[in-house]
Design a protein around this motif. Structure first.
Motif, mmCIF file in Angstrom:
data_model
loop_
_atom_site.group_PDB
_atom_site.id
_atom_site.type_symbol
_atom_site.label_atom_id
_atom_site.label_comp_id
_atom_site.label_asym_id
_atom_site.label_seq_id
_atom_site.Cartn_x
_atom_site.Cartn_y
_atom_site.Cartn_z
ATOM 1 N N SER A 26 39.157 22.043 -2.461
ATOM 2 C CA SER A 26 40.259 21.337 -2.067
ATOM 3 C C SER A 26 40.011 19.936 -1.482
ATOM 4 C CB SER A 26 41.034 22.082 -1.035
ATOM 5 O OG SER A 26 40.140 22.513 0.267
ATOM 6 N N ARG A 27 38.765 19.887 -0.901
ATOM 7 C CA ARG A 27 38.330 18.656 -0.272
ATOM 8 C C ARG A 27 37.228 17.889 -0.921
ATOM 9 N NH1 ARG A 27 36.694 22.735 3.506
ATOM 10 N NH2 ARG A 27 34.312 22.587 3.633
ATOM 11 N N LEU A 28 36.670 18.128 -1.685
ATOM 12 C CA LEU A 28 35.333 17.766 -2.464
ATOM 13 C C LEU A 28 35.886 17.294 -3.985
ATOM 14 C CD1 LEU A 28 32.890 20.054 -1.130
ATOM 15 C CD2 LEU A 28 33.451 18.011 -0.260
ATOM 16 N N VAL A 29 34.812 16.519 -4.338
ATOM 17 C CA VAL A 29 35.065 16.008 -5.887
ATOM 18 C C VAL A 29 33.749 16.522 -6.624
ATOM 19 C CG1 VAL A 29 35.164 13.869 -7.251
ATOM 20 C CG2 VAL A 29 36.220 13.996 -4.951
ATOM 21 N N LYS A 30 34.101 17.004 -7.891
ATOM 22 C CA LYS A 30 33.005 17.382 -8.738
ATOM 23 C C LYS A 30 32.332 16.349 -9.303
ATOM 24 C CE LYS A 30 31.792 20.094 -12.662
ATOM 25 N NZ LYS A 30 32.122 21.006 -13.876
ATOM 26 N N VAL A 31 31.051 16.051 -9.121
ATOM 27 C CA VAL A 31 30.173 14.914 -9.394
ATOM 28 C C VAL A 31 29.267 14.781 -10.664
ATOM 29 C CG1 VAL A 31 30.553 13.954 -7.139
ATOM 30 C CG2 VAL A 31 28.771 15.267 -7.557
ATOM 31 N N GLY A 32 29.061 16.281 -10.862
ATOM 32 C CA GLY A 32 27.971 16.575 -11.831
ATOM 33 C C GLY A 32 27.640 17.929 -11.928
ATOM 34 N N VAL A 33 26.521 18.233 -12.704
ATOM 35 C CA VAL A 33 26.133 19.637 -12.950
ATOM 36 C C VAL A 33 24.571 19.739 -12.664
ATOM 37 C CG1 VAL A 33 25.757 21.312 -14.642
ATOM 38 C CG2 VAL A 33 27.922 19.902 -14.529
ATOM 39 N N LEU A 34 24.315 20.565 -11.956
ATOM 40 C CA LEU A 34 22.668 20.856 -11.863
ATOM 41 C C LEU A 34 22.362 21.976 -12.406
ATOM 42 C CD1 LEU A 34 20.296 19.928 -9.669
ATOM 43 C CD2 LEU A 34 20.986 21.764 -8.259
ATOM 44 N N GLU A 35 21.219 21.614 -13.314
ATOM 45 C CA GLU A 35 20.851 22.709 -14.077
ATOM 46 C C GLU A 35 19.361 22.971 -13.844
ATOM 47 O OE1 GLU A 35 21.006 21.304 -18.026
ATOM 48 O OE2 GLU A 35 23.217 21.190 -18.060
ATOM 49 N N CYS A 36 19.132 24.190 -13.636
ATOM 50 C CA CYS A 36 17.536 24.451 -13.093
ATOM 51 C C CYS A 36 17.058 25.799 -13.915
ATOM 52 C CB CYS A 36 17.548 24.944 -11.632
ATOM 53 S SG CYS A 36 18.142 23.974 -10.402
ATOM 54 N N ARG A 37 15.644 25.537 -14.047
ATOM 55 C CA ARG A 37 14.975 26.196 -15.044
ATOM 56 C C ARG A 37 13.617 26.722 -14.367
ATOM 57 N NH1 ARG A 37 17.088 27.653 -19.749
ATOM 58 N NH2 ARG A 37 18.533 25.909 -20.597
ATOM 59 N N GLY A 38 13.180 28.095 -14.401
ATOM 60 C CA GLY A 38 11.924 28.440 -13.898
ATOM 61 C C GLY A 38 11.136 29.612 -14.547
ATOM 62 N N GLY A 39 10.037 29.652 -14.171
ATOM 63 C CA GLY A 39 9.235 30.629 -14.636
ATOM 64 C C GLY A 39 9.313 32.013 -13.933
ATOM 65 N N ALA A 40 8.226 32.663 -13.889
ATOM 66 C CA ALA A 40 8.271 34.224 -13.459
ATOM 67 C C ALA A 40 8.352 34.123 -12.081
ATOM 68 C CB ALA A 40 6.834 34.754 -13.859
#
Length: 159
Positions: A26-40
């Protein structure tokens, strides 16, 4: 017992996600997408630590890379071979500069895996706790694991 504990954890994470999501959007704007990948990662009875490589993707801007450390406190049992997460990034401004996501985030999480598994989490933090990371889709992981509890995410600039 395990099934009800898992269900309770996933329900709590979903509830927190919907409450925080509604107020944040309601008060913030979507600025992008954070994609994360990791191992074991190996879960211990009371928690775990996982390291991930992340990329913020925002329209019209170069990719912004981060190194993430996720710490879980609560029930976390098992081993996962790999993890992939994606969050919608909501901020009080339309554009973030390089490294602006750096900071500490906290929230609730729940996940389960037998082979391929699912999970979800919502996190709030960053500069003055002004940035919200909302799950775009569920977490994907491969392994044997069950987890529910609180989660913290530390994001630092990466390469």
């Amino acid at each position: 017992m395990r099934r009800s504990l898992l269900l309770a954890g996933l329900t709590a994470a979903s509830l927190v996600a919907s409450i925080v999501g509604a107020s944040a959007q309601s008060r913030l704007v979507k600025v992008g997408v954070l994609e994360c990948r990791g191992g074991a990662s190996i879960g211990f009875v009371v928690g775990s630590v996982t390291n991930l490589g992340c990329v913020l993707r925002a329209d019209g801007l170069p990719e912004d890379r981060y190194v993430a450390t996720i710490r879980k406190v609560g029930i976390d049992l098992g081993i996962t071979q790999e993890t992939a997460l994606a969050w919608g990034v909501f901020a009080p401004v339309n554009r973030l500069g390089p490294g602006d996501l750096s900071g500490d985030y906290a929230g609730a999480q729940g996940s389960a895996s037998i082979g391929v598994g699912l999970g979800g989490n919502v996190l709030v933090g960053g500069s003055n706790n002004s940035i919200a990371l909302q799950p775009l889709s569920v977490q994907g992981q491969v392994g044997l694991n069950v987890a529910a509890g609180l989660e913290s995410l530390e994001l630092r600039p990466g390469r």
